[in-house]
Design a protein around this motif. Structure first.
Motif, PDB file in Angstrom:
ATOM      1  N   LYS A  88     -91.548  -3.110  15.113  1.00 31.24           N
ATOM      2  CA  LYS A  88     -92.774  -2.776  15.829  1.00 31.24           C
ATOM      3  C   LYS A  88     -92.825  -1.258  16.025  1.00 31.24           C
ATOM      4  CE  LYS A  88     -92.660  -7.271  16.432  1.00 31.24           C
ATOM      5  NZ  LYS A  88     -93.254  -8.163  15.422  1.00 31.24           N
ATOM      6  N   SER A 113     -95.446   2.110  17.145  1.00 27.60           N
ATOM      7  CA  SER A 113     -96.725   2.617  17.641  1.00 27.60           C
ATOM      8  C   SER A 113     -96.578   4.076  18.045  1.00 27.60           C
ATOM      9  CB  SER A 113     -97.223   1.786  18.832  1.00 27.60           C
ATOM     10  OG  SER A 113     -96.335   1.888  19.924  1.00 27.60           O
ATOM     11  N   ASN A 114     -97.700   4.806  17.973  1.00 23.89           N
ATOM     12  CA  ASN A 114     -97.739   6.226  18.343  1.00 23.89           C
ATOM     13  C   ASN A 114     -96.611   7.003  17.668  1.00 23.89           C
ATOM     14  OD1 ASN A 114     -99.996   6.006  20.187  1.00 23.89           O
ATOM     15  ND2 ASN A 114     -98.585   4.946  21.561  1.00 23.89           N
ATOM     16  N   CYS A 115     -96.632   6.950  16.354  1.00 18.59           N
ATOM     17  CA  CYS A 115     -95.498   7.469  15.590  1.00 18.59           C
ATOM     18  C   CYS A 115     -95.987   8.120  14.296  1.00 18.59           C
ATOM     19  CB  CYS A 115     -94.547   6.313  15.274  1.00 18.59           C
ATOM     20  SG  CYS A 115     -93.069   6.760  14.345  1.00 18.59           S
ATOM     21  N   SER A 143     -87.651  -1.162  17.178  1.00 15.38           N
ATOM     22  CA  SER A 143     -88.791  -0.941  18.069  1.00 15.38           C
ATOM     23  C   SER A 143     -88.952   0.559  18.289  1.00 15.38           C
ATOM     24  CB  SER A 143     -88.573  -1.649  19.410  1.00 15.38           C
ATOM     25  OG  SER A 143     -89.640  -1.358  20.302  1.00 15.38           O
ATOM     26  N   THR A 190     -91.602   2.583  20.115  1.00 21.34           N
ATOM     27  CA  THR A 190     -92.799   2.577  20.962  1.00 21.34           C
ATOM     28  C   THR A 190     -92.736   3.625  22.066  1.00 21.34           C
ATOM     29  OG1 THR A 190     -91.856   0.897  22.439  1.00 21.34           O
ATOM     30  CG2 THR A 190     -93.146   0.105  20.553  1.00 21.34           C
ATOM     31  N   ASN A 191     -91.597   4.308  22.196  1.00 24.85           N
ATOM     32  CA  ASN A 191     -91.408   5.290  23.278  1.00 24.85           C
ATOM     33  C   ASN A 191     -91.807   4.677  24.615  1.00 24.85           C
ATOM     34  OD1 ASN A 191     -90.825   7.653  24.637  1.00 24.85           O
ATOM     35  ND2 ASN A 191     -92.654   8.742  23.955  1.00 24.85           N
ATOM     36  N   LYS A 192     -91.225   3.537  24.906  1.00 23.93           N
ATOM     37  CA  LYS A 192     -91.560   2.787  26.117  1.00 23.93           C
ATOM     38  C   LYS A 192     -91.327   3.597  27.382  1.00 23.93           C
ATOM     39  CE  LYS A 192     -90.595  -1.649  28.375  1.00 23.93           C
ATOM     40  NZ  LYS A 192     -89.795  -2.911  28.303  1.00 23.93           N
ATOM     41  N   GLU A 193     -90.346   4.501  27.347  1.00 18.58           N
ATOM     42  CA  GLU A 193     -90.023   5.301  28.531  1.00 18.58           C
ATOM     43  C   GLU A 193     -90.975   6.477  28.717  1.00 18.58           C
ATOM     44  OE1 GLU A 193     -87.746   4.340  30.668  1.00 18.58           O
ATOM     45  OE2 GLU A 193     -87.325   2.596  29.392  1.00 18.58           O
ATOM     46  N   GLY A 194     -91.834   6.719  27.737  1.00 17.57           N
ATOM     47  CA  GLY A 194     -92.802   7.804  27.862  1.00 17.57           C
ATOM     48  C   GLY A 194     -92.197   9.191  27.772  1.00 17.57           C
ATOM     49  N   VAL A 221     -83.790   0.933  19.103  1.00 20.68           N
ATOM     50  CA  VAL A 221     -84.910   1.000  20.048  1.00 20.68           C
ATOM     51  C   VAL A 221     -85.133   2.458  20.413  1.00 20.68           C
ATOM     52  CG1 VAL A 221     -85.781   0.344  22.316  1.00 20.68           C
ATOM     53  CG2 VAL A 221     -84.443  -1.290  20.974  1.00 20.68           C
TER      54      VAL A 221
END
Length: 301
Positions: free
Chosen positions: A246, A248-250, A263, A265-269, A300
């Motif tokens: 998965k 995104s924003n990459c 994964s 997704t840079n979940k941590e921002g 991740v």
């Protein structure tokens, strides 16, 4: 931009130098450019390279004269140099060989000095223009191509675009979901989902992959099915994106190898990070997978 219109204005004004300029709105973006002020005749009277703070505030101008070309001109209080110039030949040679021979940069060194001694005119361009000098602006400009309708159109028959002929076969898509995306030639897409993304030449996306708000630049070469099988058997990662990954924003640079069950997704921002040993950077919150990098299975980010 029709460069002949720029050249014609240069001739009509009998200018020594003409700068192409564009209105800029956001304060944060304005500080990334060389900003100009000009008088009622169009003559540039002030030039400031990437001003900050009070210097940026000083470069604000009244852009109401642009109301014929853009909506709400008051929202664009800065005029930025686009970095495209027209010179009289003799003036250019004099600046580079004699007067300012020790200087090297047009924006920060030569132009601020030249405008006091030469007729430097501004050509204001009000159509679509984006500078792509940062990761964020490069990413946003490319993602904007996926919008409907896009701000910039590659398919205008009056101004055709030509790319290098690669003589690749059409892209092959097998049971994929594709929405608001641009898919280049020679790709293999298998049971994947692509949304608001650009997929470059020779890209390979395997089953279960999800790409969203992503620019995948593609590959310079193909790997055969035997090569892919051998790499997987050895626990290595083929070129492309592995199963059930998965993203995104990459931005995925050329020839990158992204493994299975990854994964990104840079979940941590995270806004800024340097991880070259791990195959990526983060700039302005955008993950950039490096050229020829390998992102191992299960990673991740």
């Amino acid at each position: 931009m029709d460069y002949m219109e720029l050249v014609q204005k240069h001739v009509d004004d009998n200018a020594d130098i003409t700068l192409s300029c564009a209105p800029v709105g956001e304060r944060s973006r304005a500080s990334d450019y060389g900003l100009v002020k000009f008088d009622s005749s169009g003559r540039v009277i002030q030039f400031s390279e990437k001003p900050k703070g009070a210097a940026l505030e000083e470069m604000k101008v009244d852009t109401s004269f642009l109301n014929f070309a853009i909506d709400s001109p008051a929202e664009y209080p800065y005029i930025a140099s686009m970095g495209v110039y027209v010179f009289k030949r003799d003036v250019l040679l004099d600046l580079l060989k004699s007067r300012y021979a020790e200087l090297h940069d047009f924006g920060s060194e030569i132009l601020p000095k030249a405008l006091h001694e030469h007729n430097v005119q501004a050509y204001v361009f009000t159509d679509y223009w984006e500078d792509i000098g940062t990761i964020r602006s490069f990413f946003d400009a490319n993602m904007a191509l996926c919008e409907q309708p896009p701000k910039f159109e590659f398919y205008d028959p009056k101004t055709p675009f030509f790319t290098s002929p690669r003589y690749l076969p059409p892209t092959k898509s097998d049971k994929c979901r594709i929405k608001d995306a641009i898919i280049s030639h020679g790709c293999f897409l298998r049971e994947c989902a692509i949304e608001h993304s650009i997929v470059g030449v020779r890209s390979r996306l395997n089953s279960g992959c999800e790409l969203k708000n992503t620019m995948m630049m593609g590959a310079d070469l193909y790997e055969t099915e035997d090569e892919i099988s051998r790499l997987l058997a050895e626990g290595k990662v083929p070129i492309g994106v592995g199963e059930n990954t998965k993203i995104s924003n990459c931005i995925i640079d050329m020839n990158a190898r992204v493994g299975r069950n990854v994964s990104i997704t840079n979940k941590e921002g995270v806004q800024e990070a340097d991880r070259p040993d791990e195959g990526y950077y983060i700039r302005s919150g955008i993950v950039v997978v490096l050229k020829n990098a390998t992102i191992k299975d299960g990673t991740v980010i």
